[in-house]
Write a protein that holds these residues in place. Structure first.
Motif, mmCIF file in Angstrom:
data_model
loop_
_atom_site.group_PDB
_atom_site.id
_atom_site.type_symbol
_atom_site.label_atom_id
_atom_site.label_comp_id
_atom_site.label_asym_id
_atom_site.label_seq_id
_atom_site.Cartn_x
_atom_site.Cartn_y
_atom_site.Cartn_z
ATOM 1 N N GLU A 1 -56.051 73.419 38.058
ATOM 2 C CA GLU A 1 -56.840 72.080 38.755
ATOM 3 C C GLU A 1 -56.832 71.197 37.400
ATOM 4 O OE1 GLU A 1 -60.878 73.860 40.764
ATOM 5 O OE2 GLU A 1 -60.808 74.359 38.583
ATOM 6 N N SER A 2 -56.558 71.471 36.378
ATOM 7 C CA SER A 2 -56.475 70.178 34.941
ATOM 8 C C SER A 2 -54.870 69.623 35.005
ATOM 9 C CB SER A 2 -56.394 71.283 33.588
ATOM 10 O OG SER A 2 -55.571 72.225 33.471
ATOM 11 N N PHE A 3 -53.112 70.381 35.016
ATOM 12 C CA PHE A 3 -52.878 70.070 36.022
ATOM 13 C C PHE A 3 -52.544 68.640 36.977
ATOM 14 C CE2 PHE A 3 -48.496 71.935 33.865
ATOM 15 C CZ PHE A 3 -49.029 72.656 32.581
ATOM 16 N N ARG A 4 -53.923 68.924 37.682
ATOM 17 C CA ARG A 4 -52.932 68.838 38.827
ATOM 18 C C ARG A 4 -53.919 67.395 38.479
ATOM 19 N NH1 ARG A 4 -54.400 73.011 41.750
ATOM 20 N NH2 ARG A 4 -56.527 72.806 41.964
ATOM 21 N N SER A 5 -55.143 67.026 37.546
ATOM 22 C CA SER A 5 -55.599 66.285 37.181
ATOM 23 C C SER A 5 -55.205 65.191 36.223
ATOM 24 C CB SER A 5 -57.560 66.432 36.512
ATOM 25 O OG SER A 5 -58.152 68.006 37.151
ATOM 26 N N ILE A 6 -54.080 65.610 35.303
ATOM 27 C CA ILE A 6 -53.848 64.426 34.834
ATOM 28 C C ILE A 6 -52.319 64.234 35.426
ATOM 29 C CG2 ILE A 6 -52.113 64.792 33.192
ATOM 30 C CD1 ILE A 6 -53.082 66.617 31.067
ATOM 31 N N ILE A 7 -52.098 64.466 36.155
ATOM 32 C CA ILE A 7 -51.406 64.434 37.713
ATOM 33 C C ILE A 7 -51.559 63.328 38.430
ATOM 34 C CG2 ILE A 7 -49.441 64.694 38.451
ATOM 35 C CD1 ILE A 7 -49.134 67.442 37.564
ATOM 36 N N GLU B 1 -41.920 73.097 32.510
ATOM 37 C CA GLU B 1 -42.221 73.613 33.505
ATOM 38 C C GLU B 1 -42.876 73.714 34.525
ATOM 39 O OE1 GLU B 1 -41.921 77.365 31.231
ATOM 40 O OE2 GLU B 1 -39.395 77.021 30.936
ATOM 41 N N PRO B 2 -44.075 72.457 34.667
ATOM 42 C CA PRO B 2 -45.101 72.482 35.223
ATOM 43 C C PRO B 2 -45.769 73.589 36.497
ATOM 44 C CG PRO B 2 -44.034 70.434 35.842
ATOM 45 C CD PRO B 2 -43.048 71.687 35.208
ATOM 46 N N GLU B 3 -44.738 74.305 37.152
ATOM 47 C CA GLU B 3 -45.071 74.954 38.083
ATOM 48 C C GLU B 3 -45.828 76.129 37.279
ATOM 49 O OE1 GLU B 3 -41.733 76.813 36.346
ATOM 50 O OE2 GLU B 3 -41.818 74.224 36.649
ATOM 51 N N SER B 4 -45.451 76.826 36.053
ATOM 52 C CA SER B 4 -46.228 77.508 35.630
ATOM 53 C C SER B 4 -48.226 77.493 35.455
ATOM 54 C CB SER B 4 -46.138 77.665 33.648
ATOM 55 O OG SER B 4 -46.681 76.307 33.157
ATOM 56 N N ALA B 5 -48.801 76.513 36.021
ATOM 57 C CA ALA B 5 -50.297 76.309 36.341
ATOM 58 C C ALA B 5 -50.191 76.086 37.696
ATOM 59 C CB ALA B 5 -51.317 75.199 36.067
ATOM 60 N N GLN C 1 -47.633 73.412 44.097
ATOM 61 C CA GLN C 1 -46.010 72.626 43.496
ATOM 62 C C GLN C 1 -45.790 71.855 44.424
ATOM 63 O OE1 GLN C 1 -43.316 75.963 42.099
ATOM 64 N NE2 GLN C 1 -45.073 77.517 41.610
ATOM 65 N N MET C 2 -45.327 72.292 46.214
ATOM 66 C CA MET C 2 -44.997 71.248 47.465
ATOM 67 C C MET C 2 -46.258 70.086 47.406
ATOM 68 S SD MET C 2 -44.312 73.637 50.397
ATOM 69 C CE MET C 2 -45.675 75.230 49.833
ATOM 70 N N SER C 3 -47.061 69.770 46.610
ATOM 71 C CA SER C 3 -48.011 68.839 46.942
ATOM 72 C C SER C 3 -47.651 68.191 45.555
ATOM 73 C CB SER C 3 -49.978 69.456 46.405
ATOM 74 O OG SER C 3 -50.163 69.647 47.276
ATOM 75 N N SER D 1 -39.152 76.457 39.621
ATOM 76 C CA SER D 1 -38.826 76.597 40.502
ATOM 77 C C SER D 1 -38.136 76.301 41.431
ATOM 78 C CB SER D 1 -40.350 75.540 40.609
ATOM 79 O OG SER D 1 -40.772 75.573 42.199
ATOM 80 N N PRO D 2 -37.582 77.072 42.258
ATOM 81 C CA PRO D 2 -37.378 76.529 43.306
ATOM 82 C C PRO D 2 -37.610 75.280 44.871
ATOM 83 C CG PRO D 2 -38.121 78.793 44.333
ATOM 84 C CD PRO D 2 -38.627 78.664 42.728
ATOM 85 N N ILE D 3 -39.005 75.806 45.042
ATOM 86 C CA ILE D 3 -39.832 74.406 45.353
ATOM 87 C C ILE D 3 -39.856 73.207 44.936
ATOM 88 C CG2 ILE D 3 -42.021 74.009 45.806
ATOM 89 C CD1 ILE D 3 -42.883 76.638 46.601
ATOM 90 N N LEU D 4 -39.802 72.412 43.313
ATOM 91 C CA LEU D 4 -39.476 71.491 43.063
ATOM 92 C C LEU D 4 -38.241 71.410 42.996
ATOM 93 C CD1 LEU D 4 -41.898 72.006 39.593
ATOM 94 C CD2 LEU D 4 -42.542 70.685 42.042
ATOM 95 N N LEU D 5 -37.070 72.211 42.930
ATOM 96 C CA LEU D 5 -36.284 71.621 42.947
ATOM 97 C C LEU D 5 -35.240 71.373 44.394
ATOM 98 C CD1 LEU D 5 -34.031 74.407 40.984
ATOM 99 C CD2 LEU D 5 -34.087 72.150 40.167
#
Length: 244
Positions: free
Chosen positions: A141-147, A161-165, A171-173, A194-198
């Motif tokens: 939640e905190s990662f998403r709040s910043i982004i 490594e944003p996917e760590s949280a 990640q799709m969002s 992350s293969p999703i982000l890539l």
């Protein structure tokens, strides 16, 4: 919009022989790296130098080594390398109006600094981060709040490594958020497993290995091929891993 165009080289002259930078092939053998796309990814195994190079880029662009925006000036543990001062970089004619260095490793320290700055009476400061202390939210939640709240566009965003949280859905969002910010003249440089982000389309991917750095395609990365092999037949992969 491309704000960082190229790293022309890294000057390792004068570096001590026992400096760990010399032991990283991606750094020791570095020639140049161009940034032609709005989104650039660094991929590779742990220890191949992708986060080290990402940190150096962030520092060379004026970001705090532990993360945050360019006006963050704090240090809880000064362990960053001097790589950022050794880079010869080319920047675009137009300078970014916003930016952020988001790294999973020291995110707790950034969240604490945001709380401290808010306590100093900066009116509305916490609203830039969603209006609620990041320490009072889950890691994701905190990662998403910043982004969602801090990244405003017309900027350069460096993510380690944003996917760590983030869950796969989150990640799709994040892919959608990145795409919206790219449409608002933003540039991203992201180190990820992350293969999703890539899968972000029309991006550049640099793969780090013991041989150095090479540009590659999404489906040619180890990140994609290993993940696909596992998901296609997890039972077989588990059997091989456990040697049963």
């Amino acid at each position: 919009m491309i704000y960082l165009e190229k790293i022309n080289g890294i000057d390792l002259e004068g570096i001590e022989e026992d400096d760990y930078l010399i032991d990283i092939p991606a750094i020791k053998n570095f020639k140049e790296m161009t940034f032609e796309k709005s989104v650039t990814f660094f991929v590779g195994e742990n220890g191949t130098g992708k986060s080290t190079l990402l940190e150096g880029i962030a520092i060379s662009l004026g970001f705090n080594p532990e993360g945050g925006s360019k006006n963050f000036n704090f240090a809880t543990n000064d362990t960053h390398s001097e790589l950022g001062n050794l880079m010869n970089i080319n920047r675009g004619i137009i300078r970014e109006r916003d930016g952020f260095f988001l790294r999973a490793e020291s995110f707790y320290n950034v969240a604490s600094e945001i709380d401290e700055l808010d306590k100093l009476g900066n009116s509305g400061f916490m609203n830039y981060y969603g209006g609620k202390s990041l320490h009072k939210q889950s890691h994701g939640e905190s990662f998403r709040s910043i982004i969602n709240n801090r990244f405003s566009g017309n900027g350069i965003y460096i993510l380690d490594e944003p996917e760590s949280a983030l869950s796969p859905t989150s990640q799709m969002s994040l892919l959608c958020i990145i795409n919206n910010l790219v449409k608002r003249n933003s540039q991203f440089i992201i180190a990820t497993h992350s293969p999703i982000l890539l899968a972000y389309p029309e991006s550049d991917i640099y793969e780090f290995s013991e041989e150095g750095i090479k540009k590659t395609e999404y489906k040619l990365t180890d990140t994609y091929s290993i993940t696909k092999s596992f998901l296609d037949n997890p039972e077989r992969m588990i059997h091989l891993l456990f040697d049963e």
